[in-house]
Design an enzyme around this catalytic site. Structure first.
Site, PDB file in Angstrom:
ATOM      1  N   LEU A 119      17.228  19.745 -54.935  1.00  0.00           N
ATOM      2  CA  LEU A 119      18.091  19.337 -53.836  1.00  0.00           C
ATOM      3  C   LEU A 119      17.340  19.629 -52.552  1.00  0.00           C
ATOM      4  CD1 LEU A 119      21.669  20.675 -54.763  1.00  0.00           C
ATOM      5  CD2 LEU A 119      20.946  18.284 -54.644  1.00  0.00           C
ATOM      6  N   ASP A 120      17.459  18.754 -51.563  1.00  0.00           N
ATOM      7  CA  ASP A 120      16.838  19.011 -50.272  1.00  0.00           C
ATOM      8  C   ASP A 120      17.322  20.361 -49.741  1.00  0.00           C
ATOM      9  OD1 ASP A 120      15.809  16.443 -50.467  1.00  0.00           O
ATOM     10  OD2 ASP A 120      17.478  15.579 -49.334  1.00  0.00           O
ATOM     11  N   THR A 121      16.503  20.993 -48.931  1.00  0.00           N
ATOM     12  CA  THR A 121      16.869  22.292 -48.365  1.00  0.00           C
ATOM     13  C   THR A 121      18.180  22.211 -47.595  1.00  0.00           C
ATOM     14  OG1 THR A 121      14.532  22.882 -48.198  1.00  0.00           O
ATOM     15  CG2 THR A 121      16.071  24.178 -46.892  1.00  0.00           C
TER      16      THR A 121
END
Length: 243
Positions: A107-109
């Protein structure tokens, strides 16, 4: 595995938490148990828990395994790795496990929500391979009032710099003049794909959360909390990726 090394079916069912040995024997006698697609009617059948596919009432039963399967509600700002040279918070800061785990996809940060962790390499490979088309559901908060024609574009497909992208399903949750909430289902996981799709239709993402992977729902799991997959969740995932 030789027949002598195999384990009696009722013992495997008991170890998997399905029922006691006596109750498992009753299930077998009632024709409710299948092994590798065939209904078992005789008691004492020996099986290989690592290879044989076992079902009760049609539902896949993951046998007692050496592997660990965890679902985490990743907080926003946490890096989707197990360590970070820059000293930022990672997934490892939120999972209490004596076994070394790896994340299943990323997942993106700046994206929060559901992420799976495991020490099962084959499971990880299949879950992240696009050919198995494991659906993932995202809750998107985007800028502006999103109109129906824009929602249709997401489902029909948009063109990104690395090729076309299309949502499997799109559901409007709410909308006002300043913001909209949309549920989007995808089965691929290209880098920042949801954000880029919404940029393309002119509604930049304000906040993004993944709320479901296959049968696994975020539910009441609080941000930063983790739990093991249930037997039913794991069974359905194993079916999805043909393990």
């Amino acid at each position: 595995m030789s027949d002598d090394d195999k384990i009696r079916l009722q013992k495997v069912l008991a170890q998997a938490g399905v029922a006691s040995r006596r109750a498992s024997e009753e299930m077998i006698a009632e024709g409710r148990v299948e092994v590798n697609g065939e209904i078992v009617l005789r008691q004492g059948l020996r099986v290989d828990p690592d290879k044989d596919e076992i079902r009760v009432d049609g539902s896949r039963i993951p046998t007692a395994r050496r592997h660990v399967y965890v679902v985490l509600n990743k907080p926003r700002g946490v890096v989707s790795t197990m360590d970070d040279p820059q000293g930022r918070e990672t997934l490892l800061d939120y999972v209490d496990s004596r076994t070394r785990l790896f994340h299943v996809g990323r997942l993106d940060t700046d994206t929060e929500g559901l992420i799976l962790l495991t020490n099962d390499g084959e499971f990880t490979h299949r879950m992240t391979h696009p050919s198995y088309e494991v659906p993932k559901v995202y809750l998107v908060e985007c800028e502006g009032r999103i109109e129906n024609h824009a929602l249709k574009r997401l489902k029909k497909g948009v063109t990104l710099d690395d090729g076309p992208a299309r949502a499997d399903n799109v559901k409007l949750v709410s909308r006002t003049e300043s913001r909209s909430m949309v549920e989007v289902t995808l089965h691929e996981g290209r880098n920042r794909i949801v954000r880029r799709m919404f940029d393309t239709i002119g509604h930049p993402v304000r906040r993004l959360s993944r709320i479901k992977i296959g049968p696994v729902k975020l539910g009441r799991l609080k941000v930063g909390e983790s739990r093991e997959l249930t037997r039913n969740e794991l069974g359905e995932l194993l079916d999805l990726v043909k393990m």
